[in-house]
Design a protein around this motif. Structure first.
Motif, PDB file in Angstrom:
ATOM      1  N   VAL A   1      -3.510   5.248  -4.931  1.00 35.37           N
ATOM      2  CA  VAL A   1      -2.262   5.215  -4.172  1.00 35.37           C
ATOM      3  C   VAL A   1      -1.972   3.747  -3.885  1.00 35.37           C
ATOM      4  CG1 VAL A   1      -1.172   5.821  -1.981  1.00 35.37           C
ATOM      5  CG2 VAL A   1      -2.650   7.471  -3.137  1.00 35.37           C
ATOM      6  N   VAL A   2      -0.743   3.330  -4.140  1.00 38.08           N
ATOM      7  CA  VAL A   2      -0.352   1.937  -3.914  1.00 38.08           C
ATOM      8  C   VAL A   2       0.938   1.924  -3.107  1.00 38.08           C
ATOM      9  CG1 VAL A   2       0.237  -0.265  -5.006  1.00 38.08           C
ATOM     10  CG2 VAL A   2      -1.358   1.292  -6.158  1.00 38.08           C
ATOM     11  N   TRP A   3       0.931   1.167  -2.001  1.00 40.30           N
ATOM     12  CA  TRP A   3       2.117   1.036  -1.159  1.00 40.30           C
ATOM     13  C   TRP A   3       2.326  -0.419  -0.771  1.00 40.30           C
ATOM     14  CZ3 TRP A   3       5.475   4.764  -0.691  1.00 40.30           C
ATOM     15  CH2 TRP A   3       5.069   6.095  -0.701  1.00 40.30           C
ATOM     16  N   ASP A   4       3.585  -0.844  -0.705  1.00 37.83           N
ATOM     17  CA  ASP A   4       3.874  -2.132  -0.073  1.00 37.83           C
ATOM     18  C   ASP A   4       3.624  -1.971   1.410  1.00 37.83           C
ATOM     19  OD1 ASP A   4       4.712  -3.947  -2.049  1.00 37.83           O
ATOM     20  OD2 ASP A   4       6.691  -3.029  -2.149  1.00 37.83           O
ATOM     21  N   LYS A   5       2.980  -2.943   1.999  1.00 36.91           N
ATOM     22  CA  LYS A   5       2.650  -2.850   3.419  1.00 36.91           C
ATOM     23  C   LYS A   5       3.402  -3.897   4.242  1.00 36.91           C
ATOM     24  CE  LYS A   5      -1.382  -2.123   6.307  1.00 36.91           C
ATOM     25  NZ  LYS A   5      -2.833  -2.003   6.304  1.00 36.91           N
ATOM     26  N   ALA A   6       3.531  -5.105   3.706  1.00 36.13           N
ATOM     27  CA  ALA A   6       4.213  -6.167   4.448  1.00 36.13           C
ATOM     28  C   ALA A   6       4.707  -7.235   3.483  1.00 36.13           C
ATOM     29  CB  ALA A   6       3.273  -6.793   5.472  1.00 36.13           C
ATOM     30  N   ALA A   7       5.754  -7.922   3.909  1.00 29.90           N
ATOM     31  CA  ALA A   7       6.277  -9.044   3.134  1.00 29.90           C
ATOM     32  C   ALA A   7       6.826 -10.084   4.095  1.00 29.90           C
ATOM     33  CB  ALA A   7       7.376  -8.579   2.187  1.00 29.90           C
ATOM     34  N   THR A   8       6.507 -11.325   3.828  1.00 33.67           N
ATOM     35  CA  THR A   8       7.119 -12.425   4.575  1.00 33.67           C
ATOM     36  C   THR A   8       7.580 -13.461   3.562  1.00 33.67           C
ATOM     37  OG1 THR A   8       5.018 -13.586   4.878  1.00 33.67           O
ATOM     38  CG2 THR A   8       5.704 -12.111   6.654  1.00 33.67           C
ATOM     39  N   ILE A   9       8.589 -14.171   3.950  1.00 33.07           N
ATOM     40  CA  ILE A   9       9.102 -15.235   3.088  1.00 33.07           C
ATOM     41  C   ILE A   9       9.380 -16.442   3.974  1.00 33.07           C
ATOM     42  CG2 ILE A   9      11.473 -14.370   3.245  1.00 33.07           C
ATOM     43  CD1 ILE A   9      11.798 -15.273   0.261  1.00 33.07           C
TER      44      ILE A   9
ATOM     45  N   ILE B   1     -10.674  -5.160  -7.218  1.00 30.88           N
ATOM     46  CA  ILE B   1      -9.909  -4.151  -6.466  1.00 30.88           C
ATOM     47  C   ILE B   1     -10.572  -2.786  -6.619  1.00 30.88           C
ATOM     48  CG2 ILE B   1      -7.737  -2.846  -6.444  1.00 30.88           C
ATOM     49  CD1 ILE B   1      -6.345  -5.588  -7.127  1.00 30.88           C
ATOM     50  N   LYS B   2     -10.864  -2.410  -7.855  1.00 26.71           N
ATOM     51  CA  LYS B   2     -11.486  -1.107  -8.115  1.00 26.71           C
ATOM     52  C   LYS B   2     -12.863  -1.013  -7.464  1.00 26.71           C
ATOM     53  CE  LYS B   2      -9.089  -0.083 -12.441  1.00 26.71           C
ATOM     54  NZ  LYS B   2      -9.236   0.112 -13.893  1.00 26.71           N
ATOM     55  N   LEU B   3     -13.632  -2.089  -7.529  1.00 29.25           N
ATOM     56  CA  LEU B   3     -14.955  -2.115  -6.921  1.00 29.25           C
ATOM     57  C   LEU B   3     -14.866  -1.957  -5.406  1.00 29.25           C
ATOM     58  CD1 LEU B   3     -18.036  -2.558  -7.326  1.00 29.25           C
ATOM     59  CD2 LEU B   3     -17.582  -5.006  -7.027  1.00 29.25           C
ATOM     60  N   ASN B   4     -13.978  -2.712  -4.775  1.00 27.84           N
ATOM     61  CA  ASN B   4     -13.818  -2.634  -3.317  1.00 27.84           C
ATOM     62  C   ASN B   4     -13.332  -1.256  -2.867  1.00 27.84           C
ATOM     63  OD1 ASN B   4     -14.686  -5.253  -3.001  1.00 27.84           O
ATOM     64  ND2 ASN B   4     -12.626  -6.108  -2.854  1.00 27.84           N
ATOM     65  N   ILE B   5     -12.454  -0.655  -3.641  1.00 27.94           N
ATOM     66  CA  ILE B   5     -11.966   0.682  -3.294  1.00 27.94           C
ATOM     67  C   ILE B   5     -13.078   1.711  -3.451  1.00 27.94           C
ATOM     68  CG2 ILE B   5     -10.362   2.521  -3.964  1.00 27.94           C
ATOM     69  CD1 ILE B   5      -8.341   0.251  -4.553  1.00 27.94           C
ATOM     70  N   SER B   6     -13.906   1.545  -4.472  1.00 30.94           N
ATOM     71  CA  SER B   6     -15.012   2.492  -4.643  1.00 30.94           C
ATOM     72  C   SER B   6     -15.987   2.425  -3.470  1.00 30.94           C
ATOM     73  CB  SER B   6     -15.740   2.250  -5.970  1.00 30.94           C
ATOM     74  OG  SER B   6     -16.485   1.051  -5.929  1.00 30.94           O
TER      75      SER B   6
ATOM     76  N   ASP C   1      -8.068   4.926  -2.968  1.00 32.23           N
ATOM     77  CA  ASP C   1      -8.447   6.021  -3.852  1.00 32.23           C
ATOM     78  C   ASP C   1      -7.591   7.225  -3.448  1.00 32.23           C
ATOM     79  OD1 ASP C   1     -10.634   7.421  -5.634  1.00 32.23           O
ATOM     80  OD2 ASP C   1     -10.417   8.633  -3.802  1.00 32.23           O
ATOM     81  N   LYS C   2      -7.026   7.930  -4.410  1.00 35.96           N
ATOM     82  CA  LYS C   2      -6.095   9.020  -4.093  1.00 35.96           C
ATOM     83  C   LYS C   2      -6.751  10.116  -3.257  1.00 35.96           C
ATOM     84  CE  LYS C   2      -2.504   9.973  -6.637  1.00 35.96           C
ATOM     85  NZ  LYS C   2      -1.690  10.297  -7.795  1.00 35.96           N
ATOM     86  N   THR C   3      -7.989  10.468  -3.564  1.00 33.67           N
ATOM     87  CA  THR C   3      -8.695  11.494  -2.798  1.00 33.67           C
ATOM     88  C   THR C   3      -8.932  11.022  -1.366  1.00 33.67           C
ATOM     89  OG1 THR C   3      -9.770  12.227  -4.826  1.00 33.67           O
ATOM     90  CG2 THR C   3     -10.751  12.964  -2.763  1.00 33.67           C
ATOM     91  N   PHE C   4      -9.378   9.785  -1.200  1.00 31.56           N
ATOM     92  CA  PHE C   4      -9.591   9.200   0.126  1.00 31.56           C
ATOM     93  C   PHE C   4      -8.283   9.232   0.926  1.00 31.56           C
ATOM     94  CE2 PHE C   4      -9.343   5.692   3.080  1.00 31.56           C
ATOM     95  CZ  PHE C   4     -10.568   5.724   3.739  1.00 31.56           C
ATOM     96  N   TYR C   5      -7.197   8.851   0.288  1.00 35.43           N
ATOM     97  CA  TYR C   5      -5.888   8.794   0.941  1.00 35.43           C
ATOM     98  C   TYR C   5      -5.441  10.173   1.424  1.00 35.43           C
ATOM     99  CZ  TYR C   5      -0.917   7.703   1.569  1.00 35.43           C
ATOM    100  OH  TYR C   5       0.348   7.547   2.081  1.00 35.43           O
ATOM    101  N   LYS C   6      -5.615  11.184   0.585  1.00 41.00           N
ATOM    102  CA  LYS C   6      -5.230  12.559   0.970  1.00 41.00           C
ATOM    103  C   LYS C   6      -6.042  13.044   2.164  1.00 41.00           C
ATOM    104  CE  LYS C   6      -3.423  14.076  -3.471  1.00 41.00           C
ATOM    105  NZ  LYS C   6      -3.589  14.942  -4.630  1.00 41.00           N
ATOM    106  N   GLU C   7      -7.341  12.776   2.155  1.00 36.09           N
ATOM    107  CA  GLU C   7      -8.204  13.167   3.273  1.00 36.09           C
ATOM    108  C   GLU C   7      -7.811  12.434   4.555  1.00 36.09           C
ATOM    109  OE1 GLU C   7     -10.476  15.631   3.529  1.00 36.09           O
ATOM    110  OE2 GLU C   7      -9.738  16.160   1.527  1.00 36.09           O
ATOM    111  N   LYS C   8      -7.513  11.158   4.454  1.00 32.40           N
ATOM    112  CA  LYS C   8      -7.116  10.363   5.609  1.00 32.40           C
ATOM    113  C   LYS C   8      -5.814  10.912   6.207  1.00 32.40           C
ATOM    114  CE  LYS C   8      -5.941   5.659   6.958  1.00 32.40           C
ATOM    115  NZ  LYS C   8      -5.786   4.289   6.542  1.00 32.40           N
TER     116      LYS C   8
END
Length: 170
Positions: A89-97, A121-126, A158-165
């Motif tokens: 799952v990927v979402w924009d969270k914040a943006a500053t300019i 990224i994949k390692l940290n998410i795992s 991780d999509k499964t983690f996100y759904k559980e959260k």
């Protein structure tokens, strides 16, 4: 809707072609006045240009800052969605300019993910289930003068983690 169109287009075009032309033909992105001009085959590199025109010229004749922000806003998120695939799952969270100087001509911005960054990224998410990534590209002129500094924070899970959260937070 856009994802459905992209899935159909995959029968006929490469991911890089779909990314480039999908953005450039999308009414949502066209209104930003940005245009994707280069995409690597692996989608790890994207370059956009934002030409100064009557559509984005502000009261004092330089480029409207909102045009720069809106043209750069969706790139990293959609880039990561396509690189990582459906297991995330990927979402924009914040943006500053932070504007450094007025844009009085066409400006450019490059969005890069290295192979090592994607692996990390994949390692940290795992390990953690979810992470925030911060990327800091610059909006520049043709001669590399910095017009604005961006900071984009992207949430990846991780999509499964996100759904559980989400179940726990309901």
């Amino acid at each position: 809707m856009y994802r459905t169109i992209a899935n159909i287009a995959k029968r006929f075009f490469t991911d890089a072609q779909i990314y480039k032309y999908g953005f450039n033909w999308s009414p949502m992105y066209k209104r930003s006045t940005g245009k994707i001009i280069e995409v690597s085959d692996d989608l790890h590199y994207v370059k956009i240009k934002i030409p100064l025109s009557w559509k984005n010229r502000n009261y004092v004749g330089s480029m409207f800052g909102g045009s720069m922000l809106s043209a750069t806003d969706p790139i990293y998120m959609i880039q990561l969605i396509n690189i990582l695939g459906d297991a995330y799952v990927v979402w924009d969270k914040a943006a500053t300019i932070k504007y450094r100087r007025p844009a009085t001509s066409t400006v450019y911005c490059e969005f890069v993910f290295t192979t090592e960054e994607i692996r990390q990224i994949k390692l940290n998410i795992s390990k953690k289930g979810e992470i925030d990534i911060t990327k800091n590209p610059n909006i520049i002129t043709k001669d590399s003068t910095v017009i604005a500094k961006l900071s984009k924070t992207i949430y990846v899970a991780d999509k499964t983690f996100y759904k559980e959260k989400r179940k726990l937070n309901t």
